[in-house]
Design an enzyme around this catalytic site. Structure first.
Site, mmCIF file in Angstrom:
data_model
loop_
_atom_site.group_PDB
_atom_site.id
_atom_site.type_symbol
_atom_site.label_atom_id
_atom_site.label_comp_id
_atom_site.label_asym_id
_atom_site.label_seq_id
_atom_site.Cartn_x
_atom_site.Cartn_y
_atom_site.Cartn_z
ATOM 1 C CG MET A 42 39.100 37.725 40.162
ATOM 2 S SD MET A 42 39.897 36.140 40.399
ATOM 3 C CE MET A 42 40.541 35.840 38.762
ATOM 4 C CB ALA A 44 44.387 42.800 36.075
ATOM 5 C CG HIS A 46 40.606 43.507 30.328
ATOM 6 N ND1 HIS A 46 39.312 43.274 29.890
ATOM 7 C CD2 HIS A 46 40.990 42.374 30.977
ATOM 8 C CE1 HIS A 46 38.950 42.063 30.238
ATOM 9 N NE2 HIS A 46 39.938 41.494 30.914
ATOM 10 C CG HIS A 49 37.352 43.908 33.788
ATOM 11 N ND1 HIS A 49 38.678 43.716 33.475
ATOM 12 C CD2 HIS A 49 36.962 42.776 34.413
ATOM 13 C CE1 HIS A 49 39.070 42.533 33.905
ATOM 14 N NE2 HIS A 49 38.050 41.927 34.476
ATOM 15 C CD GLN A 73 37.688 32.904 41.242
ATOM 16 O OE1 GLN A 73 36.831 33.446 41.932
ATOM 17 N NE2 GLN A 73 37.811 33.152 39.943
ATOM 18 C CE LYS A 162 38.350 35.449 27.744
ATOM 19 N NZ LYS A 162 38.709 34.676 28.913
ATOM 20 C CB VAL A 189 35.323 43.389 25.034
ATOM 21 C CG1 VAL A 189 36.154 44.452 24.336
ATOM 22 C CG2 VAL A 189 34.009 43.971 25.526
#
Ligand code: AMP
Length: 297
Positions: A42, A44, A46, A49, A73, A162, A189
């Site tokens: 989605m 943003a 970090h 990803h 969602q 995650k 992570v």
């Protein structure tokens, strides 16, 4: 993980596709020259990803990252509107990570003029844990993932551990509906102090971020108590969480990692310890997989 981009190959700007036609035209020559991996996100982006993208790159010739904040969602009152959409920064990350294609459709492209009438039902696995607190969430996830699989046609797709329940459900989706995609899980992570990276961490004030560390501490305490059995795991994690009264626990559960049913007292083998909690108004989730060794005879 390090923020240094890999250096071995030249970094070329990814092709950005915004429409079905643009995506098809971009992917055709790539598909003819090798395998494709999809990393659905989605945005943003970090280091979590980035890690998924690196997993994808190890396993396939070309990586496609989709960036789409999926309205289907999000529930009423959730953070769909304020979800961060830093597209230029995301593109820079994709370039550094040598992503071939970024598929970033608008809602009007992916869902045309209205929400779909036909959606994917997530079943029992989608109604427990996250699904109990966020009704309809996993149907929204599985519907968009199915569309992305059809539009991109990847050989494999990478998802983060995650979101453990999401990974379980995507594996079930592929298995139960015979989708021709190989699903790969990639480890969570964390920041050095244990906080799992999440796009939603940016909502936290510095004080809230400190409080949020109780989630990973609780999971570590639970995992460290695995030798004592399920009750000991739950008690150790719960004890840690109650030490931070300003964090409101939504659920703490020790479940079978595939069926997501609570583990029985005598359970032996892998189990998923999952937590969801509000830190201020921000809802965070985290999990760890542990092994229950059983009692010595
Ligand atoms: P999102 O953009 O939050 O929808 O996440 C896109 C993908 O990145 C999902 O498969 C997530 O499970 C994965 N992801 C998010 N945070 C992390 C993390 N800290 N470590 C590994 N994967 C992650």
């Amino acid at each position: 993980m390090t923020r240094t981009p890999p250096t071995s190959a030249p970094r070329v700007k990814p092709t950005v596709a915004r429409t079905r036609g643009g995506l098809a035209r971009t992917l055709a020559p790539l598909r003819a020259r090798g395998s494709l991996a999809l990393v659905p996100t989605m945005g943003a982006l970090h280091d979590g990803h980035r890690s998924l993208i690196r997993t994808a790159r190890r396993l396939a010739d070309h990586v496609v990252v989709s960036i789409f904040v999926n309205p289907l969602q999000f529930g009423p009152g959730e953070d769909f509107q304020r979800y961060r959409r830093p597209f230029a920064a995301d593109l820079a990350v994709c370039r550094e990570e040598r992503v071939a294609v970024v598929f970033a459709p608008g809602t009007e492209v992916l869902y045309r003029s209205a929400p779909p009438q036909v959606t994917v039902a997530a079943g029992r696995l989608g109604s427990v844990l996250e699904g109990a607190s966020r009704p309809g969430h996993f149907s929204g996830v599985l519907t968009v993932v199915t569309k992305l699989f059809h539009l991109v046609g990847p050989d494999l797709a990478v998802f983060g551990e995650k979101d453990a329940q999401q990974l379980v459900l995507v594996r079930r989706l592929v298995h139960d509906l015979d989708l021709p995609v190989h699903v790969v899980g990639s480890p969570t992570v964390r920041d050095p102090d244990g906080l799992a990276l999440s796009s939603r961490n940016s909502y936290l004030t510095p004080a809230e971020r400190t409080r949020a560390l109780v989630l990973s501490r609780a999971l570590s305490s639970g995992a460290a108590a695995a030798h004592g059995g399920p009750d000991a795991v739950r008690a150790a994690a719960r004890h840690e969480l109650t030490a931070e009264p300003e964090v409101r626990v939504d659920y703490l559960a020790l479940v079978d990692p595939e069926q997501l049913t609570p583990v029985a007292d005598h359970h032996v083998g892998p189990a998923l310890l999952a937590v969801a909690a509000y830190v201020g108004s921000t809802r965070l989730i985290d999990n760890v997989t542990l092994t229950l060794p059983g009692r010595p005879a």
